[in-house]
Design an enzyme around this catalytic site. Structure first.
Site, PDB file in Angstrom:
ATOM      1  N   PHE A  11       0.815  -1.209   0.000  1.00  0.00           N
ATOM      2  CA  PHE A  11       0.000   0.000   0.000  1.00  0.00           C
ATOM      3  C   PHE A  11       0.857   1.271   0.000  1.00  0.00           C
ATOM      4  O   PHE A  11       0.803   2.079  -0.941  1.00  0.00           O
ATOM      5  CB  PHE A  11      -0.933  -0.037   1.210  1.00  0.00           C
ATOM      6  N   ASN A  32       8.483  -9.350  -2.059  1.00  0.00           N
ATOM      7  CA  ASN A  32       8.370 -10.810  -2.136  1.00  0.00           C
ATOM      8  C   ASN A  32       6.968 -11.253  -2.544  1.00  0.00           C
ATOM      9  O   ASN A  32       6.708 -12.453  -2.691  1.00  0.00           O
ATOM     10  CB  ASN A  32       8.782 -11.467  -0.816  1.00  0.00           C
ATOM     11  N   LEU A  33       6.051 -10.282  -2.712  1.00  0.00           N
ATOM     12  CA  LEU A  33       4.668 -10.525  -3.142  1.00  0.00           C
ATOM     13  C   LEU A  33       3.908 -11.431  -2.190  1.00  0.00           C
ATOM     14  O   LEU A  33       2.909 -12.055  -2.561  1.00  0.00           O
ATOM     15  CB  LEU A  33       4.633 -11.099  -4.567  1.00  0.00           C
ATOM     16  N   SER A 113       8.981   4.325   9.309  1.00  0.00           N
ATOM     17  CA  SER A 113       8.738   3.935  10.692  1.00  0.00           C
ATOM     18  C   SER A 113       7.265   4.187  11.021  1.00  0.00           C
ATOM     19  O   SER A 113       6.435   4.319  10.120  1.00  0.00           O
ATOM     20  CB  SER A 113       9.672   4.698  11.627  1.00  0.00           C
ATOM     21  N   TYR A 138       4.837  -5.071  17.157  1.00  0.00           N
ATOM     22  CA  TYR A 138       4.964  -4.290  15.920  1.00  0.00           C
ATOM     23  C   TYR A 138       5.681  -2.972  16.197  1.00  0.00           C
ATOM     24  O   TYR A 138       6.660  -2.612  15.523  1.00  0.00           O
ATOM     25  CB  TYR A 138       3.601  -4.022  15.295  1.00  0.00           C
TER      26      TYR A 138
END
Length: 309
Positions: A11, A32-33, A113, A138
């Site tokens: 995105f 890497n799809l 970030s 995360y």
């Protein structure tokens, strides 16, 4: 100028890649799809941008590039709680690989970030010198990535800019990991009122992905190095205000629906963007209403194609 965008089929990375290409940069995408945005991948192919299939976890060379925009990352907070090691490997360790390669080649590294590095705010608006106490793996993985850049700058001469993105929204956001804006718009496009968790008085700073892409361009253009910058609008919006605006734009008369609050949600968050304004000349250009109208049009167009098909 040659630019490599890691995670460029995602995105944010996809929008950055397309924006830089439109400005005349020679852009190559590495992805890497595993979790691409179908909309952005299609737009990359339409624009003729090369998409290299590769994984940043085995990244070792960025020779031939002047700039590397590192947007590749896992981004689901809830998933990070279930898979903390995978998030640290994919986000933090991979960032170290990219940073080491950039230091070796002399390329500028622009690191995507997140405001998740701040954790629960002690004061608002959030400045870059606010304490960083992430509350999810995360957020931790993005903070460790920033710390890697700082150490590599001192040790290996890395040139970098870390952009702390707030609540980014826009076309092509993955349905699996979509933010509150996409969820609200998706329901509204089907004539359904948004669902709010909690009382809706939580505040967030919603920044359009095109403004994020412009911030990246400004980093390259202005030659800013070894800085950490907030990228946001600097304006708080309550979730209830967002929901009612979506309903108004979609022509839905009903009020939003309310569910129980979700545990772990931060109550208030919005940015101080004065540093980005000063160093980059950055100012947000896409209003929330404009961005929501665009998303509603996209969702309705997609529904029309599905109905026609």
């Amino acid at each position: 100028m040659r630019v490599l965008v890691t995670g460029g089929a995602g995105f944010i990375g996809g929008h950055v890649a397309l924006s830089l290409a439109e400005r005349g940069y020679e852009v190559v995408v590495l992805d890497n799809l595993e979790r691409p945005s179908s909309l952005l991948l299609a737009r990359l192919r339409e624009a003729g941008l090369p998409v290299l299939v590769g994984d940043v976890r085995s990244f070792h060379d960025c020779g031939g590039y002047d700039v590397v925009v590192h947007a590749a990352a896992y981004i689901d907070v809830a998933e990070s709680v279930e898979k903390p090691v995978e998030y640290l490997e994919n986000n933090a360790v991979a960032t170290a690989r990219v940073a080491k390669a950039c230091a070796g080649s002399g390329a500028l590294l622009v690191y995507m970030s997140s405001a998740a590095v701040y954790g629960e705010p002690e004061s608002l608006p959030l400045r870059e010198d606010h304490p960083t106490r992430p509350i999810s793996p995360y957020g931790l993985s993005k903070l460790v990535g920033e710390q890697v850049l700082q150490v590599f700058a001192r040790t290996y001469g890395l040139r970098y800019v870390a952009l702390r993105l707030f609540n980014v929204y826009g076309p092509g956001q993955s349905s699996a990991y979509a933010g509150v804006v996409s969820r609200f718009v998706e329901r509204a496009a089907r004539g359904l009122p948004p669902v709010i968790y909690g009382d809706g008085l939580q505040t967030r700073d919603f920044v359009h992905v095109r403004d994020v892409a412009r911030a990246v361009h400004l980093c390259v253009e202005r030659g800013v190095v070894n800085e950490v910058l907030n990228v946001a609008t600097g304006r708080p919006t309550t979730i209830l205000e967002l929901a009612r605006l979506v309903c108004r734009l979609a022509g839905i008369g009903a009020e939003p629906l309310f569910e129980k609050p979700r545990p772990g949600d931060i109550r208030h968050s919005y940015a101080d963007i004065s540093k980005a304004e000063s160093l980059l000349g950055y100012k947000p250009t896409v209003s929330l209403e404009e961005g929501l109208r665009e998303l509603l049009d996209l969702y309705r167009s997609a529904q029309g194609r599905e109905a026609g098909g």
